[in-house]
Design an enzyme around this catalytic site. Structure first.
Site, PDB file in Angstrom:
ATOM      1  CB  SER A  32      21.541  12.171 -47.733  1.00 50.49           C
ATOM      2  OG  SER A  32      20.630  13.231 -47.523  1.00 50.49           O
ATOM      3  CG  ASN A 119      16.296  16.608 -36.874  1.00 52.57           C
ATOM      4  OD1 ASN A 119      16.957  16.582 -37.920  1.00 52.57           O
ATOM      5  ND2 ASN A 119      16.711  17.203 -35.776  1.00 52.57           N
ATOM      6  CB  THR A 164      19.128 -36.385 -39.075  1.00 62.49           C
ATOM      7  OG1 THR A 164      19.549 -37.742 -39.034  1.00 62.49           O
ATOM      8  CG2 THR A 164      17.617 -36.326 -38.867  1.00 62.49           C
ATOM      9  CG  HIS A 165      23.529 -36.075 -38.282  1.00 60.99           C
ATOM     10  ND1 HIS A 165      24.145 -35.355 -37.274  1.00 60.99           N
ATOM     11  CD2 HIS A 165      22.509 -36.736 -37.673  1.00 60.99           C
ATOM     12  CE1 HIS A 165      23.544 -35.589 -36.121  1.00 60.99           C
ATOM     13  NE2 HIS A 165      22.533 -36.413 -36.335  1.00 60.99           N
ATOM     14  CB  SER A 286      30.239 -23.251 -67.549  1.00 57.94           C
ATOM     15  OG  SER A 286      31.630 -23.126 -67.763  1.00 57.94           O
ATOM     16  CE  LYS A 292      29.108 -26.635 -63.990  1.00 66.95           C
ATOM     17  NZ  LYS A 292      29.844 -26.881 -62.785  1.00 66.95           N
ATOM     18  CG  ASN A 294      26.698 -23.681 -63.307  1.00 71.81           C
ATOM     19  OD1 ASN A 294      26.936 -24.875 -63.129  1.00 71.81           O
ATOM     20  ND2 ASN A 294      27.518 -22.871 -63.956  1.00 71.81           N
ATOM     21  CD  GLU A 299      25.501 -21.757 -57.709  1.00 72.83           C
ATOM     22  OE1 GLU A 299      26.692 -21.899 -57.404  1.00 72.83           O
ATOM     23  OE2 GLU A 299      25.095 -21.756 -58.878  1.00 72.83           O
ATOM     24  CE1 TYR A 326      18.597  12.655 -38.120  1.00 73.82           C
ATOM     25  CE2 TYR A 326      20.112  14.493 -37.859  1.00 73.82           C
ATOM     26  CZ  TYR A 326      19.608  13.453 -38.612  1.00 73.82           C
ATOM     27  OH  TYR A 326      20.134  13.219 -39.853  1.00 73.82           O
ATOM     28  CD  GLN A 331      22.837  12.480 -44.688  1.00 79.29           C
ATOM     29  OE1 GLN A 331      22.169  13.457 -44.367  1.00 79.29           O
ATOM     30  NE2 GLN A 331      23.957  12.575 -45.356  1.00 79.29           N
ATOM     31  CE  LYS A 334      17.442   8.966 -44.574  1.00 80.52           C
ATOM     32  NZ  LYS A 334      18.364   8.838 -43.440  1.00 80.52           N
TER      33      LYS A 334
HETATM   34  N1  ARG Z   1      19.414  13.900 -44.569  1.00 81.89           N
HETATM   35  C1  ARG Z   1      19.072  13.807 -43.182  1.00 81.89           C
HETATM   36  C2  ARG Z   1      18.919  12.322 -42.793  1.00 81.89           C
HETATM   37  O1  ARG Z   1      18.892  11.525 -43.648  1.00 81.89           O
HETATM   38  C3  ARG Z   1      17.802  14.514 -42.920  1.00 81.89           C
HETATM   39  C4  ARG Z   1      17.728  15.081 -41.545  1.00 81.89           C
HETATM   40  C5  ARG Z   1      18.786  16.095 -41.406  1.00 81.89           C
HETATM   41  N2  ARG Z   1      18.624  16.835 -40.221  1.00 81.89           N
HETATM   42  C6  ARG Z   1      19.578  17.674 -39.804  1.00 81.89           C
HETATM   43  N3  ARG Z   1      19.354  18.331 -38.740  1.00 81.89           N
HETATM   44  N4  ARG Z   1      20.696  17.799 -40.479  1.00 81.89           N
HETATM   45  O2  ARG Z   1      18.815  11.982 -41.653  1.00 81.89           O
END
Ligand code: ARG
Length: 469
Positions: A32, A119, A164-165, A286, A292, A294, A299, A326, A331, A334
């Site tokens: 990660s 964890n 409205t509408h 454009s 144009k 924009n 948007e 856990y 993971q 994130k």
């Molecule tokens: N990279 C892990 C996460 O984002 C960290 C925790 C990992 N824990 C484990 N027991 N592998 O959640």
């Protein structure tokens, strides 16, 4: 074992029980570090507090704690300066930093992880990160809100058609319309503050899942890190991500609101409405049509809404049916959260910059407010004040509208005699209620569109935000 494979095995802080190195693809697949390195400040902050606490309660010596803290601070500087080399073999932000600490300060560094697991470490990092993100969002919401309030105050007397509408309904103050936007944001702000209460609770001390046998002082660490309290169940503390889902719901509502504002800005800048001008710096041209200009910013914000809804559904699904405690699934929390934070912060920032730059085209709004018989309800109310039952008044006005429509004129352009032919209750003073200004000023009730109410609401809203009244 090849040399490379040996190196990969050596990089692991958990390699002891393994007889062969991780498959190269699996290593990359499970790592990660490419995205969680973003949490390095939070990770180091948490580790420093943990190490200090270990020293205070005597699990390690004060001297060891000091060495660890110094090492971690030096690593933070390395990272900030771009001198740190992130390693996929070291999997994640936690082990990259811990391994570097051991490299730098030797065996003492190996004591940092005492009484802790990745964890509870990651759960803590994410909460610290999100708390900061929420605070940043609240300050952007405030900047945007003050911009809306200033514009609303300046445009309290500006008449525009209310819809409205998407059909012209009644004249409203442009300031009133802007205050509606600000009210949406005020609730968004409350939701963030409410979610923050549950975000700002510290899971550290839950260890892997069961708590730890070391006499850790969780409360002290929590205070050190600015948390409002500690989680009360270790299994729950390391596993649930409901606080992220709550945050993403609040973030989705912010984007939903910004998308509504965006849509109106896009409409208003069109040649068909032509209610406002957005300065060139918020627009693009454009490549083929030279004429144009924009409204790209609104948007894009409208379009980016989907990413944040996507993150919300991503995490709802990620969390669904996960057994305690856990799981590596988490993971995956994130990237969607980072993306949502970046998207919402960017969108709020763009809006906060853009709103004060809006140039209202007051004459166009005024002309549009006069179309569509927008004061028909005022004529009905006038008749009711003269004792005509509302249903009869509704019918009389309907007939007046038909006459005006046939003649291609506004209600206020009909002759007094024409109106009087429909009801003998109509007198000369009817024309004061038939003007758009009269219609707007008459709605002088809490939450109504009368300019005085708008000015009053601006003051109230400023006070609620802790600003000048
Ligand atoms: N990279 C892990 C996460 O984002 C960290 C925790 C990992 N824990 C484990 N027991 N592998 O959640």
């Amino acid at each position: 074992m090849s040399n490379q494979a040996n190196e990969r095995k050596a990089a692991k802080l958990w390699g002891g029980r393994f007889s062969e190195p991780t498959d190269a693809f699996v290593e990359a697949f499970t790592a990660s570090i490419n995205f969680d390195q973003r949490l390095f400040r939070e990770d180091i902050r948490g580790s420093i507090a943990h190490a200090r606490m270990l020293g205070r309660v005597g699990v390690i010596t004060q001297e060891e704690a000091a060495q660890i803290v110094d090492g971690l601070s030096a690593i933070e500087v390395e990272i900030e300066q771009g001198d740190f080399v992130w390693s996929v073999a070291r999997e994640d932000v936690h082990m990259n930093i811990e391994a570097r600490l051991i490299e730098k300060i030797g065996d003492v560094g190996k004591k940092l992880h005492t009484g802790r697991s990745r964890n509870d470490q990651i759960a803590t990092d994410v909460r610290l990160y999100l708390r900061g993100a929420v605070d940043a969002m609240i300050s952007e919401i405030d900047r945007l809100s003050f911009g809306l309030l200033d514009l609303a105050e300046a445009e309290a007397d500006t008449v525009m058609p209310g819809f409205t509408h998407l059909q012209v309904a009644q004249p409203v103050s442009f300031g009133h319309h802007l205050l509606a936007w600000q009210q949406m944001l005020a609730r968004d702000r409350e939701r963030l503050l409410d979610a923050r209460k549950r975000i700002n609770i510290m899971p550290l001390g839950s260890a892997a899942l069961a708590g730890t046998s070391y006499p850790l002082d969780r409360e002290w660490v929590a205070q050190e890190l600015g948390f409002d309290g500690v989680t009360q169940n270790s299994l729950d503390g390391v596993s649930d991500r409901d606080f992220l889902i709550e945050f993403l719901s609040a973030a989705s509502l912010i984007m939903m609101h910004l998308s509504r504002m965006s849509e109106e800005l896009v409409l208003w800048t069109s040649a068909q409405f032509d209610f406002i001008d957005l300065p060139d710096r918020f627009c693009t041209g454009s490549s083929i049509m030279p004429q144009k200009k924009n409204p790209d910013v609104p948007e894009l914000v409208r379009g980016k809404t989907g990413r944040v809804y996507g993150s919300l559904f991503n995490l709802l699904t990620l969390m669904k049916s996960q057994p305690l405690a856990y799981n590596k699934d988490n993971q995956e929390d994130k990237e969607p959260v980072f993306d949502a934070v970046d998207t919402v912060l960017g969108s709020l920032r763009a809006f906060a910059d853009m709103i004060p730059a809006i140039k209202p085209k007051r004459e166009n709004m005024y002309a549009a407010a006069k179309t569509g018989f927008s004061t028909a309800t005022d004529l009905a109310d006038y008749l009711v004040r003269r004792g005509v039952p509302f249903r009869d008044a509704h019918d009389i006005v309907g007939r007046a509208v038909r006459i005006a429509q046939d003649k291609g004129v506004d209600l206020a352009d009909l002759a007094l005699t024409e109106l009087q032919a429909l009801s003998d209750q109509i007198a000369e003073d009817v024309f004061t209620v038939l003007t758009v200004e009269g219609s707007m000023a008459a709605r002088d009730i809490i939450g109504g569109t009368a300019p005085d109410q708008v000015r009053y609401q601006v003051k109230q809203a400023r006070k609620a935000l802790g600003g000048r009244g």
